[in-house]
Design an enzyme around this catalytic site. Structure first.
Site, PDB file in Angstrom:
ATOM      1  N   ASN A 112       0.808  -1.221   0.000  1.00 15.63           N
ATOM      2  CA  ASN A 112       0.000   0.000   0.000  1.00 15.63           C
ATOM      3  C   ASN A 112       0.844   1.275   0.000  1.00 15.63           C
ATOM      4  O   ASN A 112       0.445   2.281  -0.575  1.00 15.63           O
ATOM      5  CB  ASN A 112      -0.985  -0.002   1.172  1.00 15.63           C
ATOM      6  CG  ASN A 112      -0.305  -0.095   2.514  1.00 15.63           C
ATOM      7  OD1 ASN A 112       0.690  -0.806   2.678  1.00 15.63           O
ATOM      8  ND2 ASN A 112      -0.826   0.611   3.497  1.00 15.63           N
ATOM      9  N   LYS A 117      11.898  -8.383   1.701  1.00 17.19           N
ATOM     10  CA  LYS A 117      10.953  -8.982   0.767  1.00 17.19           C
ATOM     11  C   LYS A 117       9.770  -8.024   0.625  1.00 17.19           C
ATOM     12  O   LYS A 117       8.902  -7.948   1.481  1.00 17.19           O
ATOM     13  CB  LYS A 117      10.442 -10.332   1.253  1.00 17.19           C
ATOM     14  CG  LYS A 117       9.616 -11.071   0.167  1.00 17.19           C
ATOM     15  CD  LYS A 117       8.670 -12.081   0.725  1.00 17.19           C
ATOM     16  CE  LYS A 117       7.326 -11.467   1.076  1.00 17.19           C
ATOM     17  NZ  LYS A 117       6.568 -10.987  -0.121  1.00 17.19           N
ATOM     18  N   GLU A 175       3.655  -3.604  12.603  1.00 20.29           N
ATOM     19  CA  GLU A 175       2.552  -2.654  12.471  1.00 20.29           C
ATOM     20  C   GLU A 175       1.451  -3.363  11.701  1.00 20.29           C
ATOM     21  O   GLU A 175       1.636  -3.746  10.543  1.00 20.29           O
ATOM     22  CB  GLU A 175       2.952  -1.369  11.754  1.00 20.29           C
ATOM     23  CG  GLU A 175       1.798  -0.368  11.793  1.00 20.29           C
ATOM     24  CD  GLU A 175       2.022   0.861  10.961  1.00 20.29           C
ATOM     25  OE1 GLU A 175       1.401   0.958   9.876  1.00 20.29           O
ATOM     26  OE2 GLU A 175       2.810   1.732  11.380  1.00 20.29           O
TER      27      GLU A 175
END
Length: 536
Positions: free
Chosen positions: A177, A200, A273
């Site tokens: 995102n 990654k 997160e």
């Protein structure tokens, strides 16, 4: 077309309907050069398509377990030299990277747009956050990492030095995102702290992460110090968790639990997160125009595909109707588009799966009685995965979008009569990532903020005040994560804390024939005296 019968040097054609008017700094044909930086020898590749057009953008070589192991071997060799360099020298590389990011911003923004589909201004949020982070840690790393003196057992006789020792090789698993800042900003403090990085990126946004790695090398960071691998999360991500000295992950709570379990089995640290169902409280004394403008950005930036974006709004009864009218009007005035040009307020969702999730949440809510104040439709005329910015009223607990994270341009608006009730409703659920309060009474709003169970709370702003203030730690409470990025916490998480004690003149034991009982009495008197003197 499958990944196996495609020519890895050929990318899909531009869609003339969405062709940018200006000359591009990054053309899709450049992708094959970036993929050469990958540690990937499996012989397999995966097609990635652009959300702007739905056309193939690139073919990404895939890494296997052996490639991940090789990436860690290269990174460990490079780290052994890097850690011996003075922190000031490492910081200078970050400052050069800062300048390259700003100088090459058109190239970076084009690629962010191709891979994620987001509006260009939201890509610039990413780019500026990376520059801010690079400059911040370049300027502050020496302060955060310098050896600290702490009080010893015996004043003047016991010296304690606390060192911050780099962990070694940090594994980063970043999402799609915010493909530039979440691929780069978590790794920059790891580098300046003396670590290497193996990253990654998400399968949809590998190219943006590779461009970031290229700019780091151009800034003077040894190539082997920042390794990039690509492939499915369950395989390649698991291999990283099995080899890293510390893992940094941004993504779903479900995947975060898996990563935390893998790190726990190896007794290595991690920062996570994770998801959020972030609330805004609009209090009765809020500036309505400012709150409505902020709500649009908080809810629809990057088409709502932002961990800290707003999905729930609680509005005081005294201002509810005026606020919702202005919020709807401002939402209706947004410019929607799927191009690389400036001027769009919102771009498409990133994939068919994301579109289906958003559509399912809205359809479920409407079927169960929610009212669509604006939006509520897919817009394939704009882009394959476009969904209108949507405001819902009348959302109830039996609806999917009430408690589950939509991660799209959908926000539910609720009326409240009592502020204590609004705080309680904002704290409902399992998440606790980001919150916001709109009020013209700053002290009162900050007092209410302490009652909100979120890792960050913004006053008269949706998320930018905390997200952009890189000296402030940022992260989640409850099921929204562990650890913090940014600030001192964001760099020290990549270090092990070592205490070194130097004892002078006296030993911490009986001396000169003193009995153990006599030594205990002397120590007891000393402890009482230290309390009277106010010592810690």
């Amino acid at each position: 077309m499958s990944a196996h019968d495609a020519d890895p040097t050929v990318t899909g054609p531009h869609d003339p309907e969405h062709e940018p008017s200006a000359t591009l700094a990054f053309e899709p044909e450049h992708a094959a050069l970036l993929t050469q930086r990958l540690v990937a020898t499996s012989g397999e590749s995966a097609v990635v398509s652009s959300p702007l057009t739905g056309q193939p953008l690139a073919h990404i070589p895939q890494s296997n377990d052996g490639d991940v192991a090789e990436a860690f071997r290269r990174a460990r060799r490079a780290q052994a030299d890097w850690v011996r360099r003075p922190v000031g020298e490492r910081a200078e590389a970050l400052l050069r990277f800062h300048d390259l990011v700003l100088d090459r911003q058109d190239e970076v923004l084009d690629l962010i747009g191709w891979e994620s589909g987001k509006a260009r201004k939201h890509g610039f949020e990413e780019l500026s956050h990376v520059a801010l982070t690079a400059r911040y840690y370049a300027r502050t790393a020496a302060r955060h990492l310098r050896t600290e003196r702490r009080p010893g057992l015996f004043p003047s006789l016991t010296r304690i030095d606390v060192n911050y020792v780099p962990k070694g090789v940090v594994g980063i698993i970043s999402p799609w995102n915010y493909p530039f800042t979440l691929a780069m900003s978590d790794g920059l403090p790891a580098l300046v702290a003396g670590n290497a990085v193996v990253i990654k990126p998400d399968a949809q946004t590998v190219l943006t992460a590779l461009l970031g790695a290229q700019l780091l090398e151009e800034a003077g960071v040894p190539r082997d110090l920042w390794q990039v691998v690509a492939g499915p999360g369950p395989e390649v991500g698991s291999a990283i968790v099995g080899l890293a000295d510390y893992v940094c992950f941004t993504g779903s709570t479900a995947t975060g639990r898996i990563i935390a379990t893998g790190c726990a089995e190896r007794l290595v640290g991690c920062s996570l997160e994770l998801g959020g169902k972030n609330p805004i409280l609009v209090l009765r004394d809020a500036d309505i125009e400012r709150a409505a403008e902020g709500a649009v950005r908080a809810s629809f930036s990057n088409a709502g595909q932002l961990c800290v974006s707003t999905e729930r709004m609680f509005v005081a009864d005294q201002v509810y109707d005026r606020f919702v009218d202005r919020f709807v009007a401002r939402t209706d005035a947004m410019t929607l588009g799927a191009t690389l040009d400036w001027g769009n307020d919102m771009g498409p969702l990133i994939s068919a799966d994301q579109l289906e999730r958003v559509r399912a949440h809205v359809d479920d809510a409407v079927a169960k009685g929610a009212v669509v104040r604006t939006g509520g439709r897919a817009r394939p005329d704009l882009a394959p995965y476009f969904f209108e910015p949507t405001i819902l009223e009348g959302v109830t607990p039996e609806m999917s979008c009430f408690g589950a994270e939509t991660f799209g341009p959908v926000v539910s608006v609720y009326r409240f009569h009592d502020e204590a009730d609004a705080v309680a409703r904002a704290n409902e659920g399992e998440y606790g990532l980001n919150g916001s309060i709109y009020s013209q009474d700053g002290p009162r709003a900050r007092a209410i903020a302490r009652e909100i169970t979120c890792g960050t709370v913004n006053i008269n702003e949706g998320y930018g005040a905390t997200f952009g203030s890189v000296d402030a730690p940022m992260g989640g409470m409850r099921q929204s994560g562990l650890g913090r990025r940014q600030g001192a916490e964001g760099i020290r998480r990549y270090t092990d804390i070592q205490s070194v004690g130097t004892q002078r003149l006296v030993r911490i034991a009986p001396m000169m024939g003193m009995s153990d009982a006599a030594f205990a009495k002397v120590m007891t008197s000393s402890l009482r005296a230290m309390k009277k003197l106010g010592r810690a």
